[in-house]
Structures are given as C-alpha cells and as structure tokens.
Write an enzyme that holds these catalytic residues in place. Sequence first.
Site, PDB file in Angstrom:
ATOM      1  N   CYS A  38      -2.651  -3.181   8.739  1.00 33.99           N
ATOM      2  CA  CYS A  38      -2.247  -1.549   8.983  1.00 33.99           C
ATOM      3  C   CYS A  38      -1.882  -1.833  10.799  1.00 33.99           C
ATOM      4  O   CYS A  38      -0.863  -1.018  10.722  1.00 33.99           O
ATOM      5  CB  CYS A  38      -3.614  -0.737   9.101  1.00 33.99           C
ATOM      6  SG  CYS A  38      -4.376  -1.008   7.563  1.00 33.99           S
ATOM      7  N   CYS A  63       0.843  -1.281  -0.019  1.00 34.28           N
ATOM      8  CA  CYS A  63      -0.039  -0.031  -0.086  1.00 34.28           C
ATOM      9  C   CYS A  63       0.826   1.453  -0.018  1.00 34.28           C
ATOM     10  O   CYS A  63       0.319   2.362  -0.508  1.00 34.28           O
ATOM     11  CB  CYS A  63      -1.037   0.190   1.343  1.00 34.28           C
ATOM     12  SG  CYS A  63      -0.009   0.276   2.824  1.00 34.28           S
TER      13      CYS A  63
HETATM   14 FE1  FES Z   1      -1.696   0.798   4.275  1.00 30.82          FE
HETATM   15 FE2  FES Z   1      -3.546   0.680   5.983  1.00 30.82          FE
HETATM   16  S1  FES Z   1      -3.567   0.650   3.795  1.00 30.82           S
HETATM   17  S2  FES Z   1      -1.306   0.639   6.397  1.00 30.82           S
END
Ligand code: FES
Length: 146
Positions: free
Chosen positions: A104, A35
């Site tokens: 996360c 991400c």
């Molecule tokens: Fe990357 Fe939450 S989407 S840490």
Amino acid sequence: MALYSEKVMDHFRNPRNVGVIEDADGVGEVGNAKCGDIMKIYLKIDHDIITDVKFETFGCGSAIASSSMATELIKGKPVSEALSLTNKAVVEALDGLPKHKLHCSVLAEEAIKSALKNYYDKNGIEYDHHIFPDCENCGHCCSTDS
Ligand code: FES
C-alpha cells in the site's frame, strides 16, 4: 501489539491533504492490479518547490494513511526530495505497516513519481527515464502483495 500504529490510525481517520487541485502542475494515478486500489496525486510546483499537494485514494486504510503521510512528507519540499521519497520512508514515518500491507505504501511512492513525471512531461523538462518505474511492465506492486 496492535496491528496498526497510532500514526497509521491517525492518518487513516484524519487524512491530510485529501482533495483535488484543479490547476495542478502534475497529476499521477496508479493502481494495484491485485487489490484494485487506486491512488491519485495532484501537485502544485513553483520554482522547483512543491507548494501544494492533494490526493484521492480509493483503497484500503493503509493506502489512505500512506497517501496522507506521503503528501505531508513532500509538501514544501524541492522536487528532487519528492523524487527520492521511498515507500520505506513512508512506512517509517507511519511507525510501520504490517508486512502484508507494505504494498500500500508502494502505491504512494509510485503515485508521487507518476505525478512528477507528468510535471516533467508537461513542461518539457529533460529527465533520466530510469528514475521512473515502468508501471505497465514491472508488476512490482502486485508482486509485493501477499
Ligand atoms: Fe490495496 Fe492496500 S490493499 S493498497
């Protein structure tokens, strides 16, 4: 049921311990390759107690809420307790995270471990290397992402 608990929303909207500690005793930074989010943790440690902790997170709301809660959970605690903080404990303290957001909270656990490792390294303190994740080769954060 709402996707995010009230606690998640509270820590996202009013994150605790945001900032930088200039003369930190330990600093850790981790990122999730998938991400692209980044979390940095600063620790002040005195006689084995975490006297202060701050974070900077460039990331999603769950990552911010996780960092905020994780810093609250280790503040004022002995190093050994911070070392054993799991992402599961962070998620429980937040009253849950959606499954696809669990990674996360992993970032928060790993950022704290990375800062503690930095503290040990800086101070020449012996430790068992197995207690720290090998972030470069493990791929754990990425594999939990979905
Ligand atoms: Fe990357 Fe939450 S989407 S840490």
